[in-house]
Design a protein around this motif. Sequence first.
Motif, PDB file in Angstrom:
ATOM      1  N   MET A 185      -3.080  -4.790   7.237  1.00  0.00           N
ATOM      2  CA  MET A 185      -4.221  -4.630   6.360  1.00  0.00           C
ATOM      3  C   MET A 185      -4.393  -3.161   5.987  1.00  0.00           C
ATOM      4  SD  MET A 185      -5.270  -7.735   5.843  1.00  0.00           S
ATOM      5  CE  MET A 185      -6.810  -7.489   5.037  1.00  0.00           C
ATOM      6  N   ASP A 186      -4.173  -2.283   6.961  1.00  0.00           N
ATOM      7  CA  ASP A 186      -4.279  -0.852   6.655  1.00  0.00           C
ATOM      8  C   ASP A 186      -3.223  -0.440   5.632  1.00  0.00           C
ATOM      9  OD1 ASP A 186      -6.472  -0.313   8.311  1.00  0.00           O
ATOM     10  OD2 ASP A 186      -5.183   0.036  10.047  1.00  0.00           O
ATOM     11  N   LEU A 187      -2.013  -0.967   5.775  1.00  0.00           N
ATOM     12  CA  LEU A 187      -0.947  -0.637   4.829  1.00  0.00           C
ATOM     13  C   LEU A 187      -1.319  -1.101   3.420  1.00  0.00           C
ATOM     14  CD1 LEU A 187       1.856   0.469   4.202  1.00  0.00           C
ATOM     15  CD2 LEU A 187       2.771  -1.805   4.795  1.00  0.00           C
ATOM     16  N   CYS A 188      -1.875  -2.285   3.298  1.00  0.00           N
ATOM     17  CA  CYS A 188      -2.303  -2.771   1.975  1.00  0.00           C
ATOM     18  C   CYS A 188      -3.342  -1.844   1.362  1.00  0.00           C
ATOM     19  CB  CYS A 188      -2.857  -4.187   2.080  1.00  0.00           C
ATOM     20  SG  CYS A 188      -1.583  -5.432   2.359  1.00  0.00           S
ATOM     21  N   GLU A 189      -4.277  -1.377   2.184  1.00  0.00           N
ATOM     22  CA  GLU A 189      -5.267  -0.418   1.673  1.00  0.00           C
ATOM     23  C   GLU A 189      -4.599   0.858   1.197  1.00  0.00           C
ATOM     24  OE1 GLU A 189      -9.510  -1.252   3.841  1.00  0.00           O
ATOM     25  OE2 GLU A 189      -8.186   0.190   4.773  1.00  0.00           O
ATOM     26  N   GLN A 190      -3.647   1.361   1.969  1.00  0.00           N
ATOM     27  CA  GLN A 190      -2.966   2.596   1.605  1.00  0.00           C
ATOM     28  C   GLN A 190      -2.160   2.436   0.321  1.00  0.00           C
ATOM     29  OE1 GLN A 190      -0.708   4.232   4.925  1.00  0.00           O
ATOM     30  NE2 GLN A 190      -2.297   3.557   6.351  1.00  0.00           N
ATOM     31  N   LEU A 191      -1.582   1.262   0.124  1.00  0.00           N
ATOM     32  CA  LEU A 191      -0.766   1.015  -1.060  1.00  0.00           C
ATOM     33  C   LEU A 191      -1.588   0.551  -2.260  1.00  0.00           C
ATOM     34  CD1 LEU A 191       2.253  -0.843   0.582  1.00  0.00           C
ATOM     35  CD2 LEU A 191       2.154   1.550  -0.184  1.00  0.00           C
ATOM     36  N   GLY A 192      -2.844   0.183  -2.010  1.00  0.00           N
ATOM     37  CA  GLY A 192      -3.696  -0.312  -3.086  1.00  0.00           C
ATOM     38  C   GLY A 192      -3.318  -1.710  -3.545  1.00  0.00           C
ATOM     39  N   CYS A 193      -2.827  -2.536  -2.632  1.00  0.00           N
ATOM     40  CA  CYS A 193      -2.428  -3.890  -3.003  1.00  0.00           C
ATOM     41  C   CYS A 193      -3.273  -4.931  -2.253  1.00  0.00           C
ATOM     42  CB  CYS A 193      -0.946  -4.112  -2.732  1.00  0.00           C
ATOM     43  SG  CYS A 193      -0.485  -3.977  -0.985  1.00  0.00           S
ATOM     44  N   GLU A 194      -3.233  -6.154  -2.728  1.00  0.00           N
ATOM     45  CA  GLU A 194      -3.968  -7.245  -2.108  1.00  0.00           C
ATOM     46  C   GLU A 194      -3.135  -7.841  -0.970  1.00  0.00           C
ATOM     47  OE1 GLU A 194      -6.968  -8.354  -2.760  1.00  0.00           O
ATOM     48  OE2 GLU A 194      -7.396  -7.301  -4.622  1.00  0.00           O
ATOM     49  N   ALA A 195      -3.804  -8.167   0.124  1.00  0.00           N
ATOM     50  CA  ALA A 195      -3.132  -8.825   1.242  1.00  0.00           C
ATOM     51  C   ALA A 195      -3.127 -10.333   1.046  1.00  0.00           C
ATOM     52  CB  ALA A 195      -3.848  -8.496   2.545  1.00  0.00           C
ATOM     53  N   TYR A 196      -2.106 -10.977   1.566  1.00  0.00           N
ATOM     54  CA  TYR A 196      -2.046 -12.440   1.636  1.00  0.00           C
ATOM     55  C   TYR A 196      -1.842 -12.780   3.106  1.00  0.00           C
ATOM     56  CZ  TYR A 196      -0.144 -17.145   1.420  1.00  0.00           C
ATOM     57  OH  TYR A 196       0.089 -18.476   1.623  1.00  0.00           O
ATOM     58  N   ILE A 197      -2.817 -13.433   3.697  1.00  0.00           N
ATOM     59  CA  ILE A 197      -2.742 -13.846   5.098  1.00  0.00           C
ATOM     60  C   ILE A 197      -2.561 -15.355   5.108  1.00  0.00           C
ATOM     61  CG2 ILE A 197      -3.981 -13.962   7.295  1.00  0.00           C
ATOM     62  CD1 ILE A 197      -3.361 -11.109   6.545  1.00  0.00           C
ATOM     63  N   CYS A 198      -1.744 -15.833   6.021  1.00  0.00           N
ATOM     64  CA  CYS A 198      -1.469 -17.254   6.096  1.00  0.00           C
ATOM     65  C   CYS A 198      -1.839 -17.775   7.479  1.00  0.00           C
ATOM     66  CB  CYS A 198       0.012 -17.492   5.824  1.00  0.00           C
ATOM     67  SG  CYS A 198       0.396 -19.230   5.729  1.00  0.00           S
ATOM     68  N   GLY A 199      -2.697 -18.795   7.531  1.00  0.00           N
ATOM     69  CA  GLY A 199      -3.093 -19.425   8.782  1.00  0.00           C
ATOM     70  C   GLY A 199      -2.088 -20.476   9.210  1.00  0.00           C
ATOM     71  N   ASN A 200      -1.943 -20.642  10.505  1.00  0.00           N
ATOM     72  CA  ASN A 200      -0.967 -21.553  11.080  1.00  0.00           C
ATOM     73  C   ASN A 200      -1.550 -22.963  11.175  1.00  0.00           C
ATOM     74  OD1 ASN A 200       0.848 -22.926  12.668  1.00  0.00           O
ATOM     75  ND2 ASN A 200       0.982 -21.371  14.246  1.00  0.00           N
ATOM     76  N   VAL A 201      -1.071 -23.867  10.345  1.00  0.00           N
ATOM     77  CA  VAL A 201      -1.516 -25.257  10.388  1.00  0.00           C
ATOM     78  C   VAL A 201      -0.656 -26.073  11.344  1.00  0.00           C
ATOM     79  CG1 VAL A 201      -1.723 -27.370   8.989  1.00  0.00           C
ATOM     80  CG2 VAL A 201      -2.517 -25.200   8.090  1.00  0.00           C
ATOM     81  N   GLY A 202       0.603 -25.655  11.531  1.00  0.00           N
ATOM     82  CA  GLY A 202       1.527 -26.430  12.359  1.00  0.00           C
ATOM     83  C   GLY A 202       1.146 -26.486  13.822  1.00  0.00           C
TER      84      GLY A 202
END
Length: 112
Positions: free
Chosen positions: A1-18
Amino acid sequence: MDLCEQLGCEAYICGNVGSGTPQEMMEWVEYITSDARSPMADLRRQNGRDQPWKLAYFGVGNESWGCGGNMRPEFYADNYRRFNTFVKNYRASGFTASPAARIRSTITGPKC
């Protein structure tokens, strides 16, 4: 998340359904996005991050076609609805159920 802030990009987080649970997914979203006094937001603060991150995209499941037994589309759709119920937009004044403006939950799969 910190890297996304530094790069100015949106994060995509994926939850584990399996092998994850709706409770686990809810706690991850709360940890990342809540600015309230709550167990997960307080844990984030203890880990050195006071302010919540902005999270626009949250995937409910990943590679569901191979998720511990090749989920049928109907089974995944049922799980998606169950897990998505717990993806909430946390705010200091409480939370609202998704889909609201801040978090968009997404379906993943080979033909999505």
